[in-house]
Design an enzyme around this catalytic site. Structure first.
Site, mmCIF file in Angstrom:
data_model
loop_
_atom_site.group_PDB
_atom_site.id
_atom_site.type_symbol
_atom_site.label_atom_id
_atom_site.label_comp_id
_atom_site.label_asym_id
_atom_site.label_seq_id
_atom_site.Cartn_x
_atom_site.Cartn_y
_atom_site.Cartn_z
ATOM 1 N N LYS B 59 0.848 -1.199 0.000
ATOM 2 C CA LYS B 59 0.000 0.000 0.000
ATOM 3 C C LYS B 59 0.883 1.249 0.000
ATOM 4 O O LYS B 59 1.943 1.252 0.635
ATOM 5 C CB LYS B 59 -0.903 -0.034 1.252
ATOM 6 C CG LYS B 59 -2.024 0.995 1.286
ATOM 7 C CD LYS B 59 -2.911 0.777 2.526
ATOM 8 C CE LYS B 59 -4.029 1.802 2.641
ATOM 9 N NZ LYS B 59 -4.903 1.553 3.813
ATOM 10 N N SER B 134 -9.853 1.537 2.905
ATOM 11 C CA SER B 134 -9.002 2.379 2.087
ATOM 12 C C SER B 134 -7.939 1.615 1.295
ATOM 13 O O SER B 134 -7.419 2.119 0.311
ATOM 14 C CB SER B 134 -8.287 3.397 2.983
ATOM 15 O OG SER B 134 -7.426 2.730 3.893
ATOM 16 N N SER B 158 -10.162 -0.895 7.084
ATOM 17 C CA SER B 158 -9.578 -0.630 5.766
ATOM 18 C C SER B 158 -8.891 -1.818 5.102
ATOM 19 O O SER B 158 -8.531 -1.744 3.925
ATOM 20 C CB SER B 158 -8.588 0.526 5.841
ATOM 21 O OG SER B 158 -9.262 1.748 5.889
#
Lengths: 472, 475
Positions: B59, B134, B158
């Site tokens: 990420k 997210s 997330s």
């Protein structure tokens, strides 16, 4: 009515530590900018604080010296505000639970003691340093993250003399305990001064804070100026125009200037720093830290005064812990405390200041000075000889000192010395005659001859007696 | 199910890397999953490490020394960190190959995958749907079979929510088991490192590599006695799970949608499967006012911490420096470069921290958080874990999706934040299909009980046909 000022102090002092309080960058003075900076100090995205244990230990030590109540848990808070000297946009400090609260410290003042109540002492990080040039500003992050101890007194002072006595004493404690160098020239001490003026015995007047005063002499000036400003207003019947506000010292114009009032006081939005878990304060750790507290200057002063040393000399002795430690070391050699105190305060301090060095660079070991003074005390050497040995040693010639040590067993055998003296007298007819003709300074020639013969071991007083007997 | 990583251990790594990079580009075209693609990724010398030359996706909120790290934000669109996150260092040390850095909601503040500065992320099962956020790009790339695992981060859900929307496994271990050093923060007390994979075994293997005390993160703890992979096959016979009646009984909802009915139906099917393998599942009650408070408690705490955590983004030391005097520089930087969603959250965070509001909002939120955590820990005295559906539906449509959630579904959509409130180990596994689209179920256990939670999840996943699925394989 009599108006009196009431003053409270917030004293910020940079702590001495190997690394900064939340980062592995070195905490050290540097003439170069931005060479002791880690990613933590400039708040790059993703950094986390790592609490420096040394700083915690020193904070606990100082809180204990100040007789403060220690918290059950140590934790930190964020003080949030934007300023370019604060890279994270928040300062890690202790707002909810300072390292110590509700303490006091006894400060030597005039010939007595002034008790100062301590509101709290807490550990926090320093900001970066900004230098404003004509067209731009430069930021030096070396100072960002340096550990700071903020000591807050209750409003207990009523004169600048009391304030200065307090600040000087705290500074000496920081130095004695090695918590801080507390060096004002390096900007390690900064104070906020809270001043109000009110009727004696009545309620406090309106409090005005003067921020960021950086030297003791400026603190005195600020107190004079601000107290006068407030008193003038009160005496002019304008006491209502004294506002609760923050001001700063305008050194160039010798006045204080308003920064902001109570209504525009900053809301720092404090909340608990989530990246530092609460640490339960271990009683054993506190015991261990406080069991090794060095004897503080006030205690040493009392002890020295009890030895009969005069006040001025006492002050000289305790000004620097290393001097006092040196004195105490020599004292162990059972020398006369007063003779020693004078010797340290005049001869040694004179030498140190002439050479502009510290006692740690002084070449005579405490035990050697002890020996020298012992000899002098027992009149085994004259004060002139003592001075010569003192100087010779400092000039790098340690042989005499060593000899002095070797002759620790002194020859006081009168019969034996009598034989030696009579031999010398017999072999020096010319000197004897000159002496008898009035050259009395030749007396020392005979003493010297005896010393030479005995390799310095003869008791000079006995030798002198015997020589007098032969010559007169 | 057997670990994909273990199977790949003996693959031709050169071919694997080449093929993976091709898939990365395919997935980029299909889903827009990546901020940075590592076209020049090189093989490491093959080692004994289980992750040796295994490709993965990171990420874009993990700092990677010398490699762009944006947090999917314009404030960091050109930021190249001079240091690495512990997660990236550990994976590099293990020989894993980062093939891409994935798109996320800006700084992790969002649940849609639609707010990154490089554009929206699509769901590989159906590109008209969101992947969830997210950690959108990480979830999408694992679901599409690009890589066997990807790293996400989880502040509210997330990792676990996008895992559900993408039909894969998403796991965040106990708070402090994995170092957050170098992870761009959202809300420090809630932020967790999390892992996506297609099997429970794979997330166990990766977390076994990542976990450990880190002197750079004071909230980490010594987990050297924990070995997740080794305990996956431990017997789960007699284990006990519970669920909240208030969320799983359809009669508690007014006018439930067809989707919700199907979610509950699939959930009940899963409960039956679980009971058949010897795990007891019990209906429990939880104070409704506490459940209802979860979204607002989460908002108060996460926004408050976020507004402080992101105060370093001023453009003075790094990031685009704007013009004006010092105040204008800061204001312009933040006004021009943050999305409106983030600014809204900063204002909420700042508001709840203000002196006159702090007690009413922020401090009360902390109290409710503590009450919820205490109650959960009491439940964990009797149960091995809490099991709940991850969402009220499959992944929603991109068009029309906002972060505003229907009030009656707010708790069902947000309950996974309980795992962040308490730092509990929490894992999502796929448990069904609605109209050919995956949904997931979440299991949350007590802190430090990760081995147990993963063993239970592994057994349950083994009893259903969804573990290991790849989006598009059936087409």
């Amino acid at each position: 009515m009599k108006l009196i000022p009431t003053i409270g102090i917030e004293m910020h002092c940079e702590m001495k530590s190997f690394t900064k309080v939340f980062s592995p960058a070195r905490n050290t003075y540097s003439k170069h900018a931005n060479n002791h900076v880690s990613e933590i100090d400039i708040a790059l995205p993703g950094i986390l604080p790592s609490l420096n244990k040394e700083c915690i230990r020193k904070s606990i030590l100082m809180a204990s010296i100040l007789h403060c109540k220690l918290p059950q848990y140590i934790y930190f808070d964020r003080k949030n505000y934007y300023y370019p000297d604060l890279p994270k946009g928040y300062q890690i400090t202790q707002s909810h639970e300072p390292i110590g609260v509700n303490g006091y410290i006894d400060v030597p003042y005039n010939d007595g003691v002034l008790r100062v109540d301590i509101h709290d002492i807490h550990l926090e990080e320093d900001t970066a340093k900004i230098e404003h040039l004509d067209t731009e500003s430069l930021i030096n992050y070396n100072r960002a993250g340096v550990p700071l101890l903020e000591l807050v007194t209750d409003p207990v002072f009523h004169s600048k003399e009391e304030v200065i006595a307090f600040l000087e004493y705290i500074r000496s404690i920081y130095q004695y305990t090695d918590i801080s160098e507390a060096d004002i020239r390096k900007g390690q001490i900064r104070c906020d001064v809270n001043i109000s003026v009110g009727e004696e015995g009545g309620p406090f007047g309106t409090r005005v804070e003067i921020k960021g005063v950086d030297s003791f002499s400026n603190i005195q000036k600020v107190i004079d100026i601000e107290v006068k400003r407030q008193m003038d207003l009160i005496n002019d019947g304008k006491s209502s125009s004294i506002e609760q506000e923050t001001r700063r010292f305008d050194e160039a114009n010798n006045r204080t200037i308003r920064m902001r009032g109570k209504v525009d006081a900053i809301d720092y939005k404090y909340f608990v720093e989530p990246n530092i878990p609460k640490i339960k304060l271990d009683e054993e750790l506190v015991k261990e830290i406080t069991s090794n507290i060095v004897e503080l200057p006030l205690s040493r002063m009392t002890r020295y005064k009890d030895l009969g040393i005069n006040d001025d000399v006492v002050k000289v002795l305790v000004r620097d812990r290393k001097i006092s430690d040196y004195y105490d070391e020599v004292l162990k050699c059972s020398v006369d405390p007063i003779v020693l105190s004078n010797y340290v305060a005049t001869n040694i301090m004179g030498y140190l200041s002439k050479k502009n060095i510290g006692i740690q660079e002084f070449k005579i070991e405490p035990k050697d000075l002890g020996l020298l003074l012992n000899k002098l005390q027992k009149k085994e050497i004259s004060s002139k000889q003592a001075k010569e040995i003192f100087e010779a040693t400092l000039n790098g010639d340690t042989t005499i000192l060593k000899e002095l040590d070797n002759t620790a067993t002194q020859n006081s055998n009168t019969e034996e010395l009598d034989g030696i003296v009579s031999n010398i007298i017999k072999n020096s007819p010319k000197q004897v005659e000159d002496y008898k003709n009035g050259r009395t300074n030749l007396f020392n020639y005979f003493v010297g001859q005896v010393m030479k013969e005995t390799k310095g071991s003869a008791n000079p007083e006995i030798v002198k007696d015997i020589i007098s007997k032969y010559l007169n | 199910m057997e670990s994909v990583i273990r199977i790949l251990k003996n693959a031709n790594k050169e071919q694997l890397l080449k093929k993976t990079l091709e898939k990365v580009h395919d997935n980029q075209e299909l889903c827009n999953s990546f901020v940075t693609i590592m076209d020049n990724a090189k093989l490491n010398p093959e080692s004994d490490s289980v992750l040796s030359n295994i490709p993965y996706v990171l990420k874009d909120n993990y700092s990677t020394k010398g490699i762009l790290t944006t947090g999917s934000s314009n404030t960091l669109k050109d930021y190249i960190p001079p240091f690495s996150s512990t997660v990236y260092e550990k994976l590099s040390l293990a020989g894993a190959i980062m093939v891409a850095k994935s798109v996320m909601d800006e700084f992790g503040m969002g649940g849609t995958g639609l707010t990154g500065h490089t554009g929206i992320v699509r769901n590989p099962w159906d590109t008209s749907l969101i992947a969830g956020g997210s950690s959108a790009g990480s979830a999408a790339s694992v679901a599409a079979g690009v890589v066997p695992f990807a790293i996400g981060s989880d502040t509210g859900d997330s990792v676990r929510k996008p895992a559900a929307h993408c039909g894969i496994v998403g796991y965040k271990p106990t708070y402090g088991m994995i170092s957050r050093w170098g992870l761009l923060p959202f809300a420090s007390s809630l932020d967790h490192v999390g892992v996506f994979a297609r099997t429970v075994s794979d997330v166990a293997i990766v977390v076994d590599v990542l976990k450990g005390k880190d002197e750079k993160d004071m909230t980490t703890w010594d987990s050297s006695n924990i070995n997740l992979e080794a305990h996956l096959n431990d017997s789960v016979n007699g284990k006990k799970l519970f669920y909240f009646k208030e969320l799983c009984d359809i009669s508690f909802y007014e006018n439930p949608s067809d989707d919700l009915k199907k979610v509950i139906e699939e959930f009940n099917n899963t409960i039956n499967v679980i009971k058949r393998i010897g795990i007891d599942v019990v209906e429990e009650s939880f104070p409704k006012e506490l459940l209802d408070a979860i979204p607002s408690v989460y908002t108060c705490i996460s926004c408050a911490e976020a507004t402080s955590n992101m105060s370093n983004l001023t453009g003075i030391i790094f990031g685009p420096r704007e013009t004006g005097n010092i105040n204008e520089m800061i204001i312009n930087h933040r006004t021009l470069n943050f999305s409106s969603l983030i600014k809204r959250r900063f204002i909420i965070g700042s508001y709840v921290l203000q002196r006159e509001n702090q007690e009413k909002y922020f401090v009360n939120a902390l109290r409710v958080r503590n009450r919820i955590v205490r109650l959960m820990k009491e439940k964990f005295n009797n149960y091995d874990g809490l099991i709940l559906p991850c969402s009220a539906s499959h992944a929603p449509k991109i068009h029309g999706t906002t972060d505003v959630i229907r009030q009656d579904l707010a708790t069902l959509e947000n309950h996974m934040a309980i795992g962040n409130f308490g730092g509990f180990p929490s894992i999502t596994i796929p448990n069904g299909m609605i109209d050919g689209l995956p949904i997931g179920v979440n299991i949350t256990g007590n802190i430090y009980d990760d081995e147990n939670v993963l063993a239970i999840a592994s057994h349950i996943a083994d009893s259903m046909p969804y573990e290991g699925q790849i989006a598009g394989d059936n087409k």
